[in-house]
Design a protein around this motif. Structure first.
Motif, PDB file in Angstrom:
ATOM      1  N   UNK A   1      43.849  39.077  33.775  1.00  0.00           N
ATOM      2  CA  UNK A   1      45.364  40.328  35.009  1.00  0.00           C
ATOM      3  C   UNK A   1      44.809  40.139  36.480  1.00  0.00           C
ATOM      4  N   UNK A   2      43.966  40.076  36.550  1.00  0.00           N
ATOM      5  CA  UNK A   2      43.275  40.460  37.612  1.00  0.00           C
ATOM      6  C   UNK A   2      42.839  41.506  38.138  1.00  0.00           C
ATOM      7  N   UNK A   3      40.508  41.361  38.737  1.00  0.00           N
ATOM      8  CA  UNK A   3      40.039  42.640  38.481  1.00  0.00           C
ATOM      9  C   UNK A   3      40.051  43.082  39.379  1.00  0.00           C
ATOM     10  N   UNK A   4      39.494  44.612  39.398  1.00  0.00           N
ATOM     11  CA  UNK A   4      39.664  45.267  41.000  1.00  0.00           C
ATOM     12  C   UNK A   4      39.190  44.460  42.060  1.00  0.00           C
ATOM     13  N   UNK A   5      39.174  45.750  42.378  1.00  0.00           N
ATOM     14  CA  UNK A   5      38.174  45.143  44.206  1.00  0.00           C
ATOM     15  C   UNK A   5      37.167  44.717  44.147  1.00  0.00           C
ATOM     16  N   UNK A   6      36.786  45.580  43.823  1.00  0.00           N
ATOM     17  CA  UNK A   6      34.362  45.737  43.296  1.00  0.00           C
ATOM     18  C   UNK A   6      35.018  44.502  42.499  1.00  0.00           C
ATOM     19  N   UNK A   7      34.760  44.230  41.391  1.00  0.00           N
ATOM     20  CA  UNK A   7      34.973  42.929  40.784  1.00  0.00           C
ATOM     21  C   UNK A   7      35.058  41.929  41.064  1.00  0.00           C
ATOM     22  N   UNK A   8      36.676  42.218  41.596  1.00  0.00           N
ATOM     23  CA  UNK A   8      37.240  40.329  41.949  1.00  0.00           C
ATOM     24  C   UNK A   8      36.005  40.080  43.253  1.00  0.00           C
ATOM     25  N   UNK A   9      35.475  40.803  43.764  1.00  0.00           N
ATOM     26  CA  UNK A   9      34.316  40.241  44.796  1.00  0.00           C
ATOM     27  C   UNK A   9      33.534  40.061  44.415  1.00  0.00           C
ATOM     28  N   UNK A  10      32.810  40.629  42.666  1.00  0.00           N
ATOM     29  CA  UNK A  10      31.712  39.660  42.033  1.00  0.00           C
ATOM     30  C   UNK A  10      32.032  38.427  41.511  1.00  0.00           C
ATOM     31  N   UNK A  11      33.516  38.273  40.905  1.00  0.00           N
ATOM     32  CA  UNK A  11      33.421  37.281  40.585  1.00  0.00           C
ATOM     33  C   UNK A  11      33.697  36.612  40.942  1.00  0.00           C
ATOM     34  N   UNK A  12      34.575  36.587  41.842  1.00  0.00           N
ATOM     35  CA  UNK A  12      35.054  35.913  43.712  1.00  0.00           C
ATOM     36  C   UNK A  12      33.385  35.356  43.715  1.00  0.00           C
ATOM     37  N   UNK A  13      32.327  35.740  44.337  1.00  0.00           N
ATOM     38  CA  UNK A  13      31.333  35.587  44.502  1.00  0.00           C
ATOM     39  C   UNK A  13      31.205  34.324  43.266  1.00  0.00           C
TER      40      UNK A  13
ATOM     41  N   UNK B   1      48.245  41.593  38.180  1.00  0.00           N
ATOM     42  CA  UNK B   1      48.607  43.291  37.658  1.00  0.00           C
ATOM     43  C   UNK B   1      47.286  43.955  37.639  1.00  0.00           C
ATOM     44  N   UNK B   2      45.945  43.291  37.161  1.00  0.00           N
ATOM     45  CA  UNK B   2      45.592  44.260  36.565  1.00  0.00           C
ATOM     46  C   UNK B   2      44.561  44.482  37.891  1.00  0.00           C
ATOM     47  N   UNK B   3      44.945  43.895  39.228  1.00  0.00           N
ATOM     48  CA  UNK B   3      43.996  45.073  40.211  1.00  0.00           C
ATOM     49  C   UNK B   3      45.104  45.986  40.625  1.00  0.00           C
ATOM     50  N   UNK B   4      46.188  45.904  40.692  1.00  0.00           N
ATOM     51  CA  UNK B   4      46.692  47.320  40.471  1.00  0.00           C
ATOM     52  C   UNK B   4      46.631  48.179  39.521  1.00  0.00           C
ATOM     53  N   UNK B   5      46.649  47.799  38.647  1.00  0.00           N
ATOM     54  CA  UNK B   5      46.460  48.520  37.592  1.00  0.00           C
ATOM     55  C   UNK B   5      45.269  49.577  37.218  1.00  0.00           C
TER      56      UNK B   5
ATOM     57  N   UNK C   1      41.030  48.745  28.365  1.00  0.00           N
ATOM     58  CA  UNK C   1      39.545  48.251  29.628  1.00  0.00           C
ATOM     59  C   UNK C   1      39.244  49.310  31.015  1.00  0.00           C
ATOM     60  N   UNK C   2      40.836  49.858  31.035  1.00  0.00           N
ATOM     61  CA  UNK C   2      40.402  50.641  32.302  1.00  0.00           C
ATOM     62  C   UNK C   2      40.414  51.929  32.070  1.00  0.00           C
ATOM     63  N   UNK C   3      40.952  51.992  30.907  1.00  0.00           N
ATOM     64  CA  UNK C   3      40.707  53.946  29.981  1.00  0.00           C
ATOM     65  C   UNK C   3      39.226  53.765  30.440  1.00  0.00           C
ATOM     66  N   UNK C   4      39.129  52.778  29.450  1.00  0.00           N
ATOM     67  CA  UNK C   4      37.058  53.280  29.299  1.00  0.00           C
ATOM     68  C   UNK C   4      36.480  53.414  30.485  1.00  0.00           C
ATOM     69  N   UNK C   5      37.125  52.885  31.315  1.00  0.00           N
ATOM     70  CA  UNK C   5      36.105  52.342  32.703  1.00  0.00           C
ATOM     71  C   UNK C   5      36.243  53.789  33.683  1.00  0.00           C
ATOM     72  N   UNK C   6      37.509  53.963  33.168  1.00  0.00           N
ATOM     73  CA  UNK C   6      37.686  55.154  34.190  1.00  0.00           C
ATOM     74  C   UNK C   6      37.200  57.055  33.079  1.00  0.00           C
ATOM     75  N   UNK C   7      37.015  56.177  31.691  1.00  0.00           N
ATOM     76  CA  UNK C   7      35.483  57.788  30.744  1.00  0.00           C
ATOM     77  C   UNK C   7      34.543  57.089  31.653  1.00  0.00           C
ATOM     78  N   UNK C   8      34.159  56.438  31.249  1.00  0.00           N
ATOM     79  CA  UNK C   8      32.979  56.293  31.513  1.00  0.00           C
ATOM     80  C   UNK C   8      31.874  56.538  33.051  1.00  0.00           C
TER      81      UNK C   8
END
Length: 214
Positions: free
Chosen positions: A127-139, A75-79, A15-22
């Motif tokens: 395994x932990x969202x990124x900072x911006x996606x974590x804001x979405x899931x948190x709300x 760990x997903x947030x860090x990665x 998912x993280x690799x495809x995210x950057x590629x996108x």
């Protein structure tokens, strides 16, 4: 490591690799950057802080917003911080910039769809969202609002603020802000790894009560 744990880790990395590629695909389409990049660009213009550093600073501020939402990094947030940038560089190295408008639109649309799938993959790994996606899931979890509504509201607010600060936006930026929420709302349930339920320990059988004769 269990099979489920190995699968979650693999899903996270894919998912993280495809995210950057996108992201690279949408950049090469040259139809407008994502709303968060508009905010970083505008903030950079107003403060003189380099764009790359400003992007990191915005991420730190977003992480601080996790505190009242009771979100915890994983760990997903860090990665996310470590891998999305390099994978975007890979995408920029292999994806060319088309000249025809129809090809640019097609490239941007493909990047947007791929980013929605990538978001569903790496967030769904739990395994932990990124900072911006974590804001979405948190709300979403704190207030019970639909994912599509939260994501669209965040992207729209960020886009408006970045534009007011002087950031550049294009038709692709507006399309991203309006469509990414509904798209992630579709992909997240598909790729979300179910939580493991603990098997209840059966209670021991009750011992019969023997009454003594009077």
């Amino acid at each position: 490591m269990t099979f489920l744990g190995a699968w979650r880790g693999t899903q996270l990395l894919i998912g993280l690799f495809l995210y950057g590629f996108a992201l690279a695909m949408m950049i090469r389409a040259t139809l407008g950057v994502a709303p968060w990049d508009v905010l970083s660009q505008g903030s950079s213009l107003q403060t003189g802080v380099p764009f790359g550093l400003m992007t990191n600073l915005v991420g730190v501020v977003v992480l601080l917003l996790w505190i009242p939402l009771r979100q915890r990094p994983g760990i997903g947030t860090v990665l996310n911080v470590l891998l999305v940038g390099p994978s975007a560089e890979v995408g920029l190295a292999v994806v060319g910039e088309p000249e025809a408008l129809w090809a640019r639109i097609l490239l941007f649309s493909g990047g947007l769809l791929l980013l929605a799938v990538a978001s569903g993959l790496y967030i769904g790994a739990r395994l932990g969202p990124g900072p911006r996606d974590g804001l979405m899931t948190g709300l979403h979890e704190r207030f019970g609002l639909p994912v599509w509504f939260v994501r669209t509201a965040i992207e729209g607010t960020v886009l408006l603020l970045g534009w007011l600060l002087g950031g550049s936006a294009g038709v692709g930026t507006v399309a991203f802000a309006l469509l990414i929420g509904p798209l992630v709302n579709l992909t997240l349930p598909i790729f979300r790894v179910p939580e493991r339920r603990s098997t209840p320990v059966p209670a021991p059988p009750a011992r019969p009560v023997i009454e003594s004769a009077p």
